[in-house]
Design an enzyme around this catalytic site. Structure first.
Site, PDB file in Angstrom:
ATOM      1  CE  LYS A 207      77.423-183.419   1.184  1.00 48.08           C
ATOM      2  NZ  LYS A 207      77.076-183.703  -0.373  1.00 48.08           N
ATOM      3  CD  GLN A 208      73.198-182.556   3.421  1.00 46.83           C
ATOM      4  OE1 GLN A 208      74.019-182.318   2.543  1.00 46.83           O
ATOM      5  NE2 GLN A 208      72.016-182.217   3.303  1.00 46.83           N
TER       6      GLN A 208
ATOM      7  CD1 TRP B 138      67.787-179.913  -1.422  1.00 50.44           C
ATOM      8  CD2 TRP B 138      66.778-181.268   0.475  1.00 50.44           C
ATOM      9  NE1 TRP B 138      68.607-180.805   0.092  1.00 50.44           N
ATOM     10  CE2 TRP B 138      68.280-180.991   0.242  1.00 50.44           C
ATOM     11  CE3 TRP B 138      65.563-181.003   1.864  1.00 50.44           C
ATOM     12  CZ2 TRP B 138      68.493-181.350   2.453  1.00 50.44           C
ATOM     13  CZ3 TRP B 138      66.236-181.503   2.941  1.00 50.44           C
ATOM     14  CH2 TRP B 138      67.584-182.096   3.054  1.00 50.44           C
ATOM     15  CG  ASP B 139      69.819-176.608  -1.989  1.00 55.92           C
ATOM     16  OD1 ASP B 139      69.761-177.966  -2.435  1.00 55.92           O
ATOM     17  OD2 ASP B 139      70.989-176.468  -1.847  1.00 55.92           O
TER      18      ASP B 139
ATOM     19  CD  GLU C 215      73.697-185.122  -1.162  1.00 53.19           C
ATOM     20  OE1 GLU C 215      74.792-184.541  -1.505  1.00 53.19           O
ATOM     21  OE2 GLU C 215      72.310-184.772  -2.026  1.00 53.19           O
TER      22      GLU C 215
END
Ligand code: BGC
Length: 736
Positions: free
Chosen positions: A592-593, A341-342, A480
């Protein structure tokens, strides 16, 4: 133009940093990327040239990977018989037969996309030469690579011998992908090599020539290394110039790659290095004219954003609709060249806004892989198209199910290929955003609509009706660390966005592209029953929200887990997850993000009023360890929208320097494509607040870091170019 704001430099040779530098000094042209390894080699180096689309699945490796093709870089030089080589202190005797490197500088000129290295070298004989190496991957003719070596006799009258080779003995960190029986040839001043991948059967052909004033001989003494040699005796202050031109084709381009390479090489050799260079620079001037962002008042960030833009541009396919940008671009073997998806949510937007023809190629890659997505949906018992979390040439799911073994042999199950399903919506978001910015109706009607609608069909079959609402179980959101959870707020809310967009798109098609409307309604079976179900899902989807605290809940149960005050874990160079260990951290609130924060970036005030967005930030920012490179830029973007300028700038600086400063310690594996694209979005959408108003006009709502005096950029909006000049204190002058 201030040159220093257009270049990345390495002063002095630091052996420990070479693998990091090989990555950041990568050159490329949207067809291939070549790491910044030395022409003469270096102990422990990891040279790699990666060609978009050339994947291979080796035995005993879980998944296919992008293949390191034969090395076109090798150039060896001896001065009075002393081989020129940079050596580490441990092997450095500083005495014959070793020469001595008196000085070393390397510079990547971002404006002209040329990598230059200058060295002052003393041979064992005592003679001193200056060596200047230049290399380009032509943007004008993507099959052409050109190297120029200048040798200048600084002291004495040295004899210089030079060899230029093609090296077929390459692997992906030890994994062999090429059939051993390569075809090699050497004749006149040309060498050639053709190789075939073991499992996928792709062929690449390379041909090189050496142009110089002295006679050249070609030899095949070493089977997988055809070599050209020459030698010259220099008088003091005399300069010798050696141009090595290489041409590469693959069986993705033509039937007979080596033949095509040899033919194209002959034309390029006739043009010569200077003409090739000029044409290359002309193309780059056009790239920069469209994509450059200038930031006045912050030289470090100015250079960094040119560096990140450069890396997106060198990896974006220019003419090929069947390849896309991998998470680590074409600059390293990390993530095996797989597409995540980046691409759609990070690397694509800079292309959409500044180089729409490149953005279209990236979306067409997904369109051409709809059959893989349909296959994945069917295999999992769903309808429509379910894009793979990791994608390669085939479009099938290529996420490995297991991690590489730890030293003690243990392996961790990787669930993202099963459960990180938001990728299908991310692709739809990218296609919709492309249409909104470009107004490319033809793309939307013929291709984009199918992407958006068939992924919507997937979600319609995927959601579960239970507890008198719609839910989605067994998901991994952007965070994640928390796997296989139920009702990820990111996923559930983005699915609502997706279905709303699909219905809106159908209205548009009915009114503007009747034939395509009818085609899609028939082919995708967009019956009234199905559309009514979508409407029902939109109104009754479960969006986890805490009414008391007025926050979105990342997923039910999140706040029942152990709270870890992430800000206390400073200073650190690793993620908090790595400090706590996998099994403990997954039972904590460490994120995580950007997850809810990512949702805020994508939907802004469509998601909730500003006070709720601020509550979300206050909740999730202190819990996030930025274990992913996608996180800081997203936080910079959202932080700026919320007026949290200190946090936004900290996050921005971090994101912009992830690769330059190697602050994650893994840049040797490749550039972080998403961080590069994220930095662009943080400036335009975050600090400058660029947006499309409801009436369709463009607007700015800038909040710049205090010390930024001015930001300038251009975007392409519905076929017209708009240049913005945003000054601090905020003053905007848009010029159509
Ligand atoms: C991130 C993902 C990302 C992947 C590839 C992971 O560490 O969590 O969001 O897609 O890296 O960059």
């Amino acid at each position: 133009m201030k040159r220093r704001l257009w270049s990345i430099r390495e002063h002095g040779f630091v052996p420990d940093k070479q693998l990091h530098h090989e990555t950041i000094f990568t050159i490329g042209n949207g067809y291939l990327g070549t790491r910044g390894s030395f022409e003469e080699g270096f102990e422990g180096d990891t040279p790699a040239t990666l060609l978009h689309g050339i994947y291979d699945h080796a035995p005993n490796v879980l998944v296919p990977e992008l293949v390191n093709i034969p090395n076109w870089l090798p150039i060896g030089i001896t001065v009075d018989g002393t081989p020129f080589k940079l050596i580490t202190k441990t092997t450095d005797t500083l005495r014959p037969p070793h020469g001595y490197v008196l000085g070393y500088e390397r510079e990547l000129h971002l404006d002209e996309a040329v990598l230059r290295r200058e060295i002052l070298f003393r041979a064992a004989s005592g003679n001193i030469v200056r060596l200047i190496f230049d290399r380009i991957a032509s943007l004008d003719n993507p099959h052409i690579l050109a190297q120029r070596v200048r040798v200048i006799a600084v002291d004495g009258n040295p004899t210089v011998e030079l060899t230029a080779a093609l090296d077929g003995q390459v692997t992906n960190a030890g994994v062999a992908h090429w059939l051993p029986n390569m075809h090699v040839q050497a004749a006149g001043n040309t060498i050639g090599l053709e190789a075939t991948t073991q499992q996928s059967g792709y062929i690449v052909g390379l041909a090189s020539t050496l142009l110089c004033a002295s006679p050249v001989t070609a030899s095949l003494t070493d089977n997988l290394r055809p070599t050209l040699s020459t030698s010259v005796k220099l008088q003091q202050e005399q300069e010798a110039v050696f141009d090595k031109i290489t041409c590469i084709y693959s069986s993705r381009d033509v039937d007979a790659p080596l033949q095509a390479a040899a033919e194209n090489l002959a034309n390029a050799a006739q043009l010569g290095y200077d003409a090739l260079y000029k044409a290359h620079v002309r193309e780059w001037a056009q790239y920069w004219d469209r994509s450059d962002i200038t930031i006045e008042g912050d030289d470090a960030c100015q250079v960094a954003i040119r560096f990140t833009t450069y890396h997106v541009l060198i990896t974006a396919p220019r003419t090929d609709e069947n390849v896309s940008i991998g998470a680590k671009t074409l600059s390293g073997l990390g993530y095996k060249g797989h597409v995540f998806w980046d691409t759609e949510l990070f690397a694509l937007p800079p292309m959409t806004l500044t180089q729409p023809h490149l953005a279209r190629n990236l979306l067409m890659y997904r369109y051409h892989r709809l059959s893989g997505a349909r296959h994945k949906a069917k295999a999992n018992g769903y309808e429509g198209a379910m894009f793979p979390w990791e994608s390669t040439d085939t479009g099938e799911e290529t996420t490995p199910q297991w991690s590489d073994p730890e030293p003690d042999g243990t392996r961790i199950r990787i669930w993202t290929g099963d459960s990180e399903q938001h990728i299908s919506t991310d692709v739809a978001y990218g296609a919709w955003q492309y249409w909104q910015w470009t107004g490319d109706n033809e793309f939307l009607a013929r291709y984009g609509a199918e992407l958006i609608l068939d992924t919507a069909v997937f979600w319609g079959s995927r959601v579960e009706e239970k507890n008198e609402r719609y839910e989605i179980s067994q998901q991994i959101g952007p965070d994640e660390y928390h796997e296989n959870i139920d009702n990820s707020v990111f996923t559930n809310r983005m699915v609502v966005w997706h279905l709303e967009t699909a219905l809106h798109l159908l209205d548009w098609l009915r009114a503007n592209a009747t034939t395509d409307y009818e085609r899609l309604v028939n082919e995708l079976d967009l019956s009234d029953t199905r559309l009514n179900r979508w409407r029902d899902i939109i109104t009754r989807m479960y969006i986890p929200f805490d009414e008391t605290k007025q926050i979105h809940v990342q997923f039910p149960g999140f706040f029942d887990m152990e709270y870890i005050p992430v800000p206390n874990y400073q200073p650190r160079t690793t993620s908090v997850q790595a400090i706590l260990g996998h099994s403990r951290s997954i039972q904590t609130q460490v994120i995580k993000q950007a997850d809810v924060v990512m949702l805020m970036a994508l939907l802004g005030e469509q998601l909730a009023p500003l006070d709720v967005l601020r509550n979300n930030w206050d909740t999730y920012y202190p819990r996030t360890d930025h274990g992913s490179s996608l996180s800081p830029a997203t936080h910079a973007w959202v932080g700026a929208r919320l007026g949290l300028m200190d946090e936004a700038y900290d996050m921005f600086y971090h994101a912009a320097h992830i690769d330059l400063e190697d602050n994650k310690g893994n840049v040797k594996d490749g550039i972080h494509a998403a961080a590069c694209g994220g930095v662009f979005q943080a400036v335009l959408f975050g600090f400058c607040g660029l947006h499309i108003r409801e009436d369709g006009t463009l607007a700015i709502d800038a909040r710049l870091p205090e010390h930024w005096r001015r930001v300038r950029f251009s975007v392409n909006y519905r076929g017209q170019r708009y240049t913005f000049d945003v000054q601090n204190p905020v003053l905007v002058s848009p010029m159509a």
